[in-house]
Write an enzyme that holds these catalytic residues in place. Structure first.
Site, PDB file in Angstrom:
ATOM      1  N   GLU A  10      -9.607  -4.920  -3.869  1.00 32.06           N
ATOM      2  CA  GLU A  10      -8.855  -4.003  -3.012  1.00 32.06           C
ATOM      3  C   GLU A  10      -9.786  -3.089  -2.204  1.00 32.06           C
ATOM      4  OE1 GLU A  10      -5.585  -3.719  -2.539  1.00 32.06           O
ATOM      5  OE2 GLU A  10      -4.536  -4.462  -4.305  1.00 32.06           O
TER       6      GLU A  10
ATOM      7  N   SER B 235       0.838  -1.193   0.000  1.00 34.56           N
ATOM      8  CA  SER B 235       0.000   0.000   0.000  1.00 34.56           C
ATOM      9  C   SER B 235       0.879   1.252   0.000  1.00 34.56           C
ATOM     10  CB  SER B 235      -0.966  -0.039   1.189  1.00 34.56           C
ATOM     11  OG  SER B 235      -1.974   0.935   1.056  1.00 34.56           O
TER      12      SER B 235
ATOM     13  N   HIS C 151      -8.005  -5.443   0.235  1.00 33.53           N
ATOM     14  CA  HIS C 151      -6.719  -4.825   0.525  1.00 33.53           C
ATOM     15  C   HIS C 151      -6.196  -5.355   1.865  1.00 33.53           C
ATOM     16  CE1 HIS C 151      -3.858  -1.551  -0.143  1.00 33.53           C
ATOM     17  NE2 HIS C 151      -4.072  -1.065   1.072  1.00 33.53           N
TER      18      HIS C 151
END
Length: 520
Positions: A330, A208, A428
């Site tokens: 995600e 990320s 995610h």
């Protein structure tokens, strides 16, 4: 010194001082190691400076404080928390895990945590390097760095000067977080051999926001030659990285919320006040249908000249080995459990699509709907956000690297989390416990609840070993994984990690083709 268990703690002599660590899980661990001077008082919002050292033997058995950040007792409904006390702005420390502090010259993995530029810590148990050190015979370094307002505010001419500026620094530099990370990599270059690592075989990996950091480092002139491989997990390369002119209004809003006139007054505030003001900036910058990001990197022209997604296509960085991947859903991380998005009407989602696709938003909605039979409006919205923020920009980088003939390996993580009746899906962050193969460190996270242990263990073994292989050789293939070919055009081979793992061709093709009509 001998512990109560009769073990002799590992000791390392560095140029700046002596460290005494601990034995944990069969590996030597050194915690709370300072790599830079505390960025406090006059060094707040200044480039990181190498640590001057200490006298005697420093205890390295306790983690240093995490960078200041917002904290909610009990955590969040997905990760169960991503940063925990103690917090302090004297936070520039790192942790080293090594099979042995000898002269074996092992490969090195440097981990940079994510957290939307506002949360996280390199010393979280989630990110323990113990499994990599023990299973892969590698040395692991995980770093803490400045986040939120302390790392990402930008002051232009008022700021602390360029990273080179240990004296007459250039005006207009920012990205203090990046100066921390460069300083940490220099520390690795200068010291890691004493922990059994090879400074010429360093891989930098991040997830990320940490993946954005990793790419930014690849393009940083002062980081050239400090690492040879990168692993980019779910990089949000779809974020617009602002110019100084675009960022300064955000800084002005933060100053107003803080009740001060300039950076000088801001330096006098205690860090809890700075974090409190960050909450106000969240409120001012949030937009429906967009991932919140009150603090961002800035293309200041000094520490960062181009979007991090472009760095691995230019100069010496083009020769760095790259692994890049994304999770299938995600955006479910931030939106699947949010009532304000879950109850969205089709017309509302089409209006949001029109901000990306000014022409034919209804047709784009229909195109997404066809890929997911029975999709609700929120499902279309989440697929759109996943594509524009994560999947499509990652694929575009893989495409560009392939066209240059540079090595790149791509993966898509498809495994569906059963938590919340499956609403999180392949969200995610879900790949992280599989990559580290340390589910015992994730027991607090609702995200991993209910996963079948047999499936979990097999997938974790495959991914963990692939990451180890890449760190050691630059190639993620290993005997327990199906053959994983490099991403090339037109085959676009991508490893799909799921309960059944297989290499497939162009799994993101629908998204890639759909978003080709968006100007970039």
């Amino acid at each position: 010194m001998v512990t109560a268990q009769g073990q002799v703690p590992p000791v390392v002599q560095l140029p700046v001082g002596r460290l005494r660590g601990a034995l944990e899980g069969g590996v030597s661990v050194f915690r709370g190691v300072p790599y830079a001077e505390p960025p406090v008082a006059g060094l707040r919002w200044r480039p990181a400076q190498p640590h001057a050292g200490w006298s005697g033997t420093r205890d390295a058995t306790v983690d240093g404080p995490s960078a200041p950040q917002m904290y909610v007792e009990g955590g969040d409904p997905v990760l169960g928390g991503h940063g925990s006390p103690p917090f302090d702005d004297d936070c520039l420390t790192l942790t080293v895990w090594t099979p042995s502090a000898d002269d074996a010259a092992r490969p090195v993995l440097v981990w940079i945590h994510g957290g939307g530029f506002v949360s996280g810590s390199g010393s979280l148990p989630n990110y323990s390097g113990e499994t990599f050190a023990r299973n892969g015979d590698v040395v692991v370094v995980s770093i803490n760095y400045r986040i939120g307002p302390l790392g990402y505010l930008y002051f232009g001419a008022e700021g602390g000067g360029a990273e080179r500026g240990q004296g007459g620094a250039a005006v207009g530099a920012g990205n203090y977080w990046l100066t921390d990370q460069v300083t940490a990599l220099r520390w690795v270059r200068d010291n890691i051999a004493r922990f059994g690592g090879d400074p010429d075989r360093v891989t930098v990996a991040g997830q990320s926001g940490g993946a954005v950091s990793t790419a930014a480092l690849a393009g940083h002139s002062d980081a050239q030659g400090l690492f040879r491989r990168v692993i980019l997990q779910s990089p949000p390369f779809g974020l617009r990285i602002p110019t100084p002119a675009e960022y300064l209004p955000r800084t002005a809003a933060y100053l107003e919320i803080s009740g001060v006139k300039d950076v000088g007054e801001l330096r006098a505030l205690p860090w809890p006040r700075l974090i409190e003001a960050a909450g106000g900036l969240f409120g001012q910058t949030m937009r429906w249908g967009y991932w919140p990001a009150p603090f961002l990197p800035v293309r200041d022209g000094v520490t960062m000249s181009r979007h991090p997604a472009q760095t691995l296509l230019h100069g010496a960085a083009a020769d760095i080995d790259v692994m890049i991947g994304w999770t299938r859903e995600e955006a479910n991380f931030g939106f699947a459990l949010d009532e304000g998005h879950g109850t969205a009407a089709k017309e509302q989602v089409i209006e949001r699509i029109a901000e990306t696709f000014p022409d034919g938003a209804a047709e784009v909605y229909a195109a997404y709907e066809r890929t997911r039979p029975g999709a609700r409006p929120v499902d279309v919205l989440m697929d759109l956000i996943s594509d524009e923020l994560f999947r499509v920009p990652a694929v575009e980088l893989a495409e560009a690297r392939a066209e240059l003939g540079r090595p790149v390996w791509a993966y898509q993580f498809d495994f569906q989390a059963p938590a919340y009746d499956g609403r999180l899906a392949a969200a995610h962050c879900l790949e992280l416990p599989f990559v580290f193969d340390n589910f015992d460190k994730w027991s607090h996270a609702p995200l991993v609840a209910g996963i079948d242990p047999a499936v979990r263990n097999g997938l974790a073994h495959a991914m963990h070993r692939a990451w180890i292989s890449f760190v050691r050789t630059g190639d993620p293939n290993h005997p327990d994984l199906p053959t994983w070919g490099r991403y090339e055009v037109p085959s676009r081979v991508t490893m799909r990690f799921d309960s059944v793992t297989a290499a497939v061709g162009d799994p993101a093709g629908h998204s890639r083709l759909l978003h080709q009509r968006v100007p970039r």
